[in-house]
Motif scaffolding. Structure first.
Motif, mmCIF file in Angstrom:
data_model
loop_
_atom_site.group_PDB
_atom_site.id
_atom_site.type_symbol
_atom_site.label_atom_id
_atom_site.label_comp_id
_atom_site.label_asym_id
_atom_site.label_seq_id
_atom_site.Cartn_x
_atom_site.Cartn_y
_atom_site.Cartn_z
ATOM 1 N N ILE A 1 1.218 -1.019 0.269
ATOM 2 C CA ILE A 1 -0.160 -0.068 0.021
ATOM 3 C C ILE A 1 1.186 1.397 0.290
ATOM 4 O O ILE A 1 0.490 2.202 -0.872
ATOM 5 N N LEU A 2 1.777 1.552 0.875
ATOM 6 C CA LEU A 2 2.509 2.780 0.683
ATOM 7 C C LEU A 2 3.688 2.312 -0.358
ATOM 8 O O LEU A 2 3.872 3.776 -1.109
ATOM 9 N N ARG A 3 4.131 1.889 -0.802
ATOM 10 C CA ARG A 3 4.528 1.483 -2.331
ATOM 11 C C ARG A 3 3.606 2.442 -2.967
ATOM 12 O O ARG A 3 4.002 3.494 -4.319
ATOM 13 N N ASP A 4 3.095 2.025 -3.616
ATOM 14 C CA ASP A 4 1.403 2.293 -4.741
ATOM 15 C C ASP A 4 1.468 3.866 -4.378
ATOM 16 O O ASP A 4 1.694 4.911 -5.028
ATOM 17 N N VAL A 5 1.424 4.584 -3.126
ATOM 18 C CA VAL A 5 1.160 5.861 -2.383
ATOM 19 C C VAL A 5 2.495 6.400 -2.944
ATOM 20 O O VAL A 5 2.292 7.754 -3.363
ATOM 21 N N PHE A 6 3.525 5.798 -2.369
ATOM 22 C CA PHE A 6 4.066 6.762 -2.886
ATOM 23 C C PHE A 6 4.869 6.911 -4.098
ATOM 24 O O PHE A 6 5.582 8.235 -4.539
ATOM 25 N N VAL A 7 4.349 6.024 -5.333
ATOM 26 C CA VAL A 7 4.148 6.455 -6.224
ATOM 27 C C VAL A 7 2.700 6.741 -7.480
ATOM 28 O O VAL A 7 2.660 7.082 -8.374
ATOM 29 N N SER A 8 2.054 7.548 -6.065
ATOM 30 C CA SER A 8 1.057 8.496 -6.655
ATOM 31 C C SER A 8 -0.296 6.971 -7.317
ATOM 32 O O SER A 8 -0.614 8.195 -8.744
ATOM 33 N N GLN A 9 -0.523 5.829 -6.294
ATOM 34 C CA GLN A 9 -1.544 5.186 -7.410
ATOM 35 C C GLN A 9 -1.722 4.997 -6.165
ATOM 36 O O GLN A 9 -2.280 4.781 -4.908
ATOM 37 N N THR A 10 -3.432 4.578 -6.928
ATOM 38 C CA THR A 10 -3.945 4.286 -5.922
ATOM 39 C C THR A 10 -3.560 2.308 -5.826
ATOM 40 O O THR A 10 -3.388 1.676 -6.555
ATOM 41 N N PRO A 11 -3.830 2.594 -4.211
ATOM 42 C CA PRO A 11 -3.090 0.883 -3.704
ATOM 43 C C PRO A 11 -3.518 -0.268 -4.715
ATOM 44 O O PRO A 11 -4.935 -0.208 -4.660
ATOM 45 N N ILE A 12 -3.101 -0.671 -5.388
ATOM 46 C CA ILE A 12 -3.040 -2.137 -5.885
ATOM 47 C C ILE A 12 -4.478 -2.818 -5.402
ATOM 48 O O ILE A 12 -5.211 -3.649 -6.213
ATOM 49 N N VAL A 13 -4.334 -2.994 -3.863
ATOM 50 C CA VAL A 13 -4.957 -4.489 -2.981
ATOM 51 C C VAL A 13 -6.310 -3.756 -2.973
ATOM 52 O O VAL A 13 -7.755 -4.110 -2.599
ATOM 53 N N PHE A 14 -6.864 -2.159 -3.364
ATOM 54 C CA PHE A 14 -8.376 -2.000 -3.302
ATOM 55 C C PHE A 14 -9.170 -1.860 -4.712
ATOM 56 O O PHE A 14 -9.841 -1.837 -4.245
ATOM 57 N N VAL A 15 -8.263 -2.388 -6.030
ATOM 58 C CA VAL A 15 -8.874 -2.450 -7.161
ATOM 59 C C VAL A 15 -8.356 -3.480 -8.062
ATOM 60 O O VAL A 15 -9.267 -3.573 -8.834
ATOM 61 N N LYS A 16 -7.480 -4.123 -7.621
ATOM 62 C CA LYS A 16 -7.612 -5.048 -8.510
ATOM 63 C C LYS A 16 -7.264 -6.637 -7.591
ATOM 64 O O LYS A 16 -6.513 -7.195 -7.066
ATOM 65 N N GLU A 17 -7.906 -7.865 -8.328
ATOM 66 C CA GLU A 17 -7.184 -9.448 -7.752
ATOM 67 C C GLU A 17 -7.792 -9.188 -6.146
ATOM 68 O O GLU A 17 -7.595 -8.426 -6.044
ATOM 69 N N PHE A 18 -7.591 -10.754 -6.345
ATOM 70 C CA PHE A 18 -8.088 -10.845 -4.697
ATOM 71 C C PHE A 18 -6.953 -11.486 -3.843
ATOM 72 O O PHE A 18 -6.131 -12.044 -4.125
ATOM 73 N N TYR A 19 -6.435 -9.996 -3.488
ATOM 74 C CA TYR A 19 -5.208 -9.330 -2.753
ATOM 75 C C TYR A 19 -5.136 -9.867 -1.368
ATOM 76 O O TYR A 19 -5.011 -11.065 -0.505
ATOM 77 N N ALA A 20 -5.526 -8.357 -0.692
ATOM 78 C CA ALA A 20 -5.726 -8.958 0.833
ATOM 79 C C ALA A 20 -7.499 -9.574 1.191
ATOM 80 O O ALA A 20 -6.747 -10.125 2.259
ATOM 81 N N SER A 21 -8.206 -10.090 0.271
ATOM 82 C CA SER A 21 -9.129 -11.111 0.882
ATOM 83 C C SER A 21 -8.488 -12.416 0.925
ATOM 84 O O SER A 21 -8.747 -12.904 1.808
#
Length: 191
Positions: free
Chosen positions: A121-141
């Motif tokens: 999540i921090l990786r994606d925030v630091f490069v100004s992207q919506t964290p991938i775990v919120f929008v793509k694939e079955f990750y956090a789940s």
């Protein structure tokens, strides 16, 4: 190391210099566990108490910097390692909570999921992207399912070792299948 690779790759994709690559590799590799330790009261956090954690992420960042042109065609291999990392980090966090709080489902799920996805999540925030775990694939789940199974096995008297192996295998397997079949959770449909 598995998560540090994804951080280094993301930094390179965003045209970062070597320092940016090392920072993003390190954040991705250790931030989830560090945040977990701070929130749950472990001082100093493992990533500071044992310099091997940061050393591994820095070495990984340097290796990716030097070998990127040869490794980028093998990105799918790194995604498989990321799936294994998701499983391992989920259960490391869950085990930490179990040893600290006993059979407390909320603590186990919180620590497991945060350890597994916090750095990404921090990786994606630091490069100004919506964290991938919120929008793509079955990750956090997948991480959550692993925490549930880990908790249930321990609740019915199973051994920690068995709960850990089953949890890691389940999270990793779910993530790999989700990547293969592009599984996503439902979203609100836009008009």
């Amino acid at each position: 190391m598995a998560f540090a690779v994804t951080g280094a790759f993301k930094a390179i994709e965003h045209k970062s210099d070597i320092v940016g690559i090392l920072i993003l590799a390190t954040i991705t590799g250790v931030a989830g566990g560090t945040i977990r330790d701070v929130i749950l009261g472990r001082y100093p956090p493992n990533s500071i108490a044992d310099p091997a954690y940061v050393g591994i992420t820095v070495a990984t960042g340097i290796a990716i910097f030097l070998l990127y042109s040869r490794l980028k065609k093998h990105w799918n291999v790194f995604l498989k390692f990321d799936a294994i990392g998701l499983g391992v980090f989920t259960i490391i966090g869950a085990t930490f909570a179990y040893h600290t709080f006993g059979l407390n489902f909320l603590a186990i799920a919180f620590a497991g999921i945060l350890t597994a996805i916090g750095g990404g999540i921090l990786r994606d925030v630091f490069v100004s992207q919506t964290p991938i775990v919120f929008v793509k694939e079955f990750y956090a789940s997948a991480s959550f399912v692993g925490c549930v199974v880990f908790f249930v096995i321990l609740s019915i008297g199973g051994e920690l070792y068995s709960a850990s192996i089953i949890g890691i295998s389940l999270v990793t397997g779910l993530r790999l299948v989700a990547m293969k079949y592009n599984w996503n959770l439902p979203r609100v449909k836009s008009d």
